[in-house]
Design a protein around this motif. Structure first.
Motif, mmCIF file in Angstrom:
data_model
loop_
_atom_site.group_PDB
_atom_site.id
_atom_site.type_symbol
_atom_site.label_atom_id
_atom_site.label_comp_id
_atom_site.label_asym_id
_atom_site.label_seq_id
_atom_site.Cartn_x
_atom_site.Cartn_y
_atom_site.Cartn_z
ATOM 1 N N ALA A 34 0.326 -1.134 0.080
ATOM 2 C CA ALA A 34 -0.193 -0.165 0.105
ATOM 3 C C ALA A 34 0.767 1.178 -0.064
ATOM 4 O O ALA A 34 0.363 2.266 -0.345
ATOM 5 C CB ALA A 34 -0.768 0.066 1.172
ATOM 6 N N GLN A 35 2.439 1.037 0.610
ATOM 7 C CA GLN A 35 2.778 2.179 0.340
ATOM 8 C C GLN A 35 3.721 2.178 -0.768
ATOM 9 O O GLN A 35 4.613 3.843 -1.003
ATOM 10 C CB GLN A 35 3.807 1.918 1.828
ATOM 11 N N HIS A 95 -2.909 -11.806 -4.958
ATOM 12 C CA HIS A 95 -3.688 -11.221 -4.151
ATOM 13 C C HIS A 95 -4.317 -10.458 -3.247
ATOM 14 O O HIS A 95 -4.970 -9.660 -2.797
ATOM 15 C CB HIS A 95 -4.057 -12.946 -3.317
ATOM 16 N N ARG A 96 -2.609 -10.129 -2.787
ATOM 17 C CA ARG A 96 -2.515 -8.938 -2.850
ATOM 18 C C ARG A 96 -3.458 -7.725 -3.142
ATOM 19 O O ARG A 96 -3.194 -7.723 -3.253
ATOM 20 C CB ARG A 96 -0.874 -8.914 -1.735
ATOM 21 N N LEU A 97 -2.644 -8.159 -4.885
ATOM 22 C CA LEU A 97 -2.880 -6.852 -5.676
ATOM 23 C C LEU A 97 -4.511 -6.545 -5.787
ATOM 24 O O LEU A 97 -4.725 -5.674 -5.956
ATOM 25 C CB LEU A 97 -2.842 -7.107 -6.731
ATOM 26 N N TRP A 98 -5.235 -7.654 -5.454
ATOM 27 C CA TRP A 98 -6.666 -7.706 -5.695
ATOM 28 C C TRP A 98 -6.750 -6.720 -4.157
ATOM 29 O O TRP A 98 -7.910 -6.132 -4.273
ATOM 30 C CB TRP A 98 -6.956 -9.586 -5.071
ATOM 31 N N GLU A 99 -6.963 -7.376 -3.125
ATOM 32 C CA GLU A 99 -6.723 -6.167 -1.973
ATOM 33 C C GLU A 99 -6.734 -5.016 -2.046
ATOM 34 O O GLU A 99 -7.853 -4.134 -0.987
ATOM 35 C CB GLU A 99 -6.603 -7.272 -0.506
ATOM 36 N N HIS A 100 -5.522 -5.055 -2.331
ATOM 37 C CA HIS A 100 -5.056 -2.937 -3.161
ATOM 38 C C HIS A 100 -6.075 -2.441 -3.829
ATOM 39 O O HIS A 100 -6.358 -1.532 -2.962
ATOM 40 C CB HIS A 100 -3.448 -3.597 -3.151
ATOM 41 N N VAL A 120 -10.868 -10.298 3.951
ATOM 42 C CA VAL A 120 -10.067 -9.329 3.927
ATOM 43 C C VAL A 120 -9.117 -8.776 5.379
ATOM 44 O O VAL A 120 -9.744 -9.243 6.295
ATOM 45 C CB VAL A 120 -9.930 -8.241 3.314
ATOM 46 N N SER A 121 -8.103 -7.967 5.685
ATOM 47 C CA SER A 121 -7.467 -7.658 6.557
ATOM 48 C C SER A 121 -8.687 -6.296 7.249
ATOM 49 O O SER A 121 -9.039 -6.057 6.541
ATOM 50 C CB SER A 121 -5.603 -6.498 6.424
ATOM 51 N N VAL A 122 -8.439 -6.278 8.240
ATOM 52 C CA VAL A 122 -8.890 -5.389 9.168
ATOM 53 C C VAL A 122 -9.115 -3.759 8.610
ATOM 54 O O VAL A 122 -10.117 -3.819 8.838
ATOM 55 C CB VAL A 122 -8.971 -5.212 10.702
ATOM 56 N N GLU A 123 -7.562 -3.759 8.869
ATOM 57 C CA GLU A 123 -8.138 -2.126 8.215
ATOM 58 C C GLU A 123 -8.905 -1.856 6.510
ATOM 59 O O GLU A 123 -9.754 -0.612 6.171
ATOM 60 C CB GLU A 123 -6.496 -1.955 7.220
ATOM 61 N N THR A 124 -8.245 -3.169 5.653
ATOM 62 C CA THR A 124 -9.593 -2.529 4.419
ATOM 63 C C THR A 124 -10.910 -3.000 5.078
ATOM 64 O O THR A 124 -12.285 -2.573 4.483
ATOM 65 C CB THR A 124 -8.702 -4.506 3.663
ATOM 66 N N ALA A 175 -17.206 1.562 6.112
ATOM 67 C CA ALA A 175 -17.153 3.234 6.175
ATOM 68 C C ALA A 175 -17.888 3.540 4.808
ATOM 69 O O ALA A 175 -18.607 4.163 3.983
ATOM 70 C CB ALA A 175 -16.053 4.201 6.084
ATOM 71 N N ALA A 176 -17.491 3.448 3.677
ATOM 72 C CA ALA A 176 -17.995 3.223 2.120
ATOM 73 C C ALA A 176 -18.896 2.772 1.859
ATOM 74 O O ALA A 176 -19.493 3.036 1.546
ATOM 75 C CB ALA A 176 -16.745 2.010 1.296
#
Length: 546
Positions: free
Chosen positions: A346-347, A373-378, A506-510, A516-517
């Motif tokens: 993400a950075q 799969h990481r790009l998918w979550e991003h 997904v992660s808690v952040e996602t 929220a969205a």
């Protein structure tokens, strides 16, 4: 009250003898009894099926003989004018028939026959009413039909199969949002068992509305020797008739949905098409076939074939024309090992971001060599951020070209499409990896195409602390929502269900961003009609016609 054989003695009825009408209450029923000038007796259920007004208060028109056929003795409800033939309860004005009962007089007492109707007869009558109701989108009548079918012991799934068959050639584009909504309603009906019939009612109502709005579009008749390659080619060449003839022959030879699925997937993931709908619809159709069984297979295969044959190829539009080249580059990339933490990517400035143009997000995605799969979550996170940055006021703009019309559905599709991408890449075969990469590029297109409609990130305004409870509350609210047109209601349904499903992947952040969205979407005003803009754009179009 004494029973004689199948008849129930309701005793003497002074009101009937004196006023020509009487009300009897027994066995949980209210029965209106009438006597005409010739002492002919009639017994009919007292409640008008329209809104329950008591028919005992209705107006009687006596039967007369005009020299041809005798006219019916008519009972009209004084509330909205529905009227019925007293002899058999047939609706003369209005829709539903009313049950009548055999009645006779013995001495000074009256006897009623309240025998139960044969369930098979009751079911057939209810299906006849159901068929008429869906053809007219009579929502209240659909509801009554479902309740009568339920009372007769019929399965609600059979009503769904019936409306699917009815809709088969009524959807000009084959598949529509009713199919996608049906899957989510069925899923919710298992969790909210007390609202099961309500879930089926709303799903069937959507099919009825969309099916009623179109004419009939018959599928091509005849057969063509099955060939998987020719089937794919026919769809790619926008040759619906050939594709349908091939599919019909394949089904005749015993092909199942599993045989068609990879062929549909091949077409879908060769393109950026149909605003992401094809991947979503195929996911939903597979679930439907698994739930409803093979007796829906032909209808759904034909409808999916029609949809893909006619779906817009957005990768041929100048804005997305580089999609094909990016797909070729992306699929030949060699994956490299990256750290497992989701935040590390993400950075990276090399990843597609909210606010990037279509060209930028496609170039960055095609160059990515990390874990898919990481790009998918991003990309899912960036789609949620886009929703949190959506400048909702842009919905109200009037003097603008059609291409700049924007609304919430342009943003929610990115989330529901992400769910479909994950669904279609659930194993690690070379084929599904290619599907995944095509899906990632399409997710990038969603991120980029909305870049011009963004403002500030409103995460802090719309963040929710208890994600699970919020989603549960929103699911429960679906059963009594008032969203006007079905298209907006079904997107609300799909979005809530998709966010719940995605939250487990997904992660808690996602999850925090997704919820929220969702909250911003559900709490914002959704513009459903725009008369001023429609007229402005119509004038602009007509002026250019010369």
């Amino acid at each position: 009250m004494n029973s004689t054989n199948a008849l129930i003695n309701v005793g003497a009825l002074p009101d009937l003898d004196q006023k020509g009408r009487a009300l009897v209450k027994l066995s949980g029923k209210q029965i209106a009894i009438f006597k005409d000038a010739d002492n002919q007796l009639y017994a009919i259920n007292n409640r008008c099926p329209h809104e329950g007004y008591p028919l005992i208060e209705g107006t009687i028109t006596e039967a007369t003989d005009d020299g041809d056929a005798p006219k019916a003795c008519k009972l009209a409800c004084n509330w909205h004018g529905w009227s019925f033939d007293l002899s058999d309860g047939e609706a003369l004005k209005g829709r539903d028939n009313v049950r009548t009962y055999p009645i006779e007089k013995r001495g000074s007492d009256y006897f009623l026959d309240l025998s139960d109707i044969d369930p098979a007869v009751r079911t057939e009558q209810a299906y006849n009413e159901f068929d008429e109701a869906i053809s007219e989108h009579d929502y209240d009548r659909i509801a009554r039909s479902l309740c009568r079918l339920e009372q007769a012991g019929a399965k609600l799934e059979n009503s769904v199969k019936r409306v699917l068959r009815w809709s088969a050639d009524r959807f000009e584009r084959g598949i529509g949002h009713p199919h996608a909504g049906l899957v989510d309603w069925i899923t919710l009906s298992k969790e909210f068992k007390g609202n099961r019939t309500l879930a089926f009612l709303e799903a069937i109502g959507h099919f009825s509305w969309d099916g009623m709005m179109g004419a009939n579009f018959p599928f091509a008749s005849g057969y063509k020797e099955w060939s998987a390659d020719e089937f794919v080619d026919a769809i790619e060449e926008v040759d619906e008739d050939t594709a349908i003839k091939l599919a019909r022959d394949g089904l005749k030879k015993g092909l199942k949905f599993a045989n068609f699925k990879p062929l549909f997937q091949k077409v879908i993931f060769n393109h950026y098409m149909g605003f992401g709908h094809p991947a979503i619809y195929l996911m939903k159709i597979e679930i439907l076939v698994n739930h409803l069984g093979d007796d829906t297979l032909e209808t759904l295969v034909f409808q999916m074939t029609r949809y893909l044959t006619n779906a817009a190829r957005e990768d041929l539009i100048p804005e997305f024309r580089m999609f094909g080249g990016c797909l070729k580059r992306f699929t030949t990339n060699q994956q490299q090992e990256f750290p497992a933490l989701p935040d590390s990517d993400a950075q990276s400035a090399d990843l597609p971001r909210s606010g990037d143009s279509v060209r930028a997000v496609l170039e960055k995605t095609a160059a990515y060599k990390g874990d898919n799969h990481r790009l998918w979550e991003h990309l899912l996170r960036e789609s949620a951020i886009n929703m949190l940055r959506f400048d909702v006021g842009l919905q109200d703009k009037i003097e603008q070209p059609i291409a700049r019309n924007i609304g919430w559905l342009d943003f929610t599709h990115a989330i529901t499409f992400a769910e479909a991408v994950k669904f279609h890449s659930n194993d690690n075969t070379a084929t599904t990896i290619r599907f995944m990469k095509s899906g990632l590029l399409q997710m990038a297109c969603f991120v980029g195409r909305n870049a011009r409609y963004l403002g500030d990130n409103e995460f802090e305004t719309h963040q929710i602390s208890d994600h699970n409870q919020y989603i549960q509350d929103q699911k429960a609210a679906l059963f009594n929502m008032d969203e006007g047109e079905y298209i907006y209601a079904v997107h609300r349904l799909k979005m809530i269900c998709a966010v719940e499903k995605l939250s487990g992947m997904v992660s808690v952040e996602t999850v925090s961003l997704l919820v929220a969205a969702l909250n911003k979407y559900l709490s914002s005003r959704i513009r459903m009609r725009h008369p001023a803009r429609a007229l402005y754009q119509a004038r602009e179009t007509v002026m250019r016609e010369g």
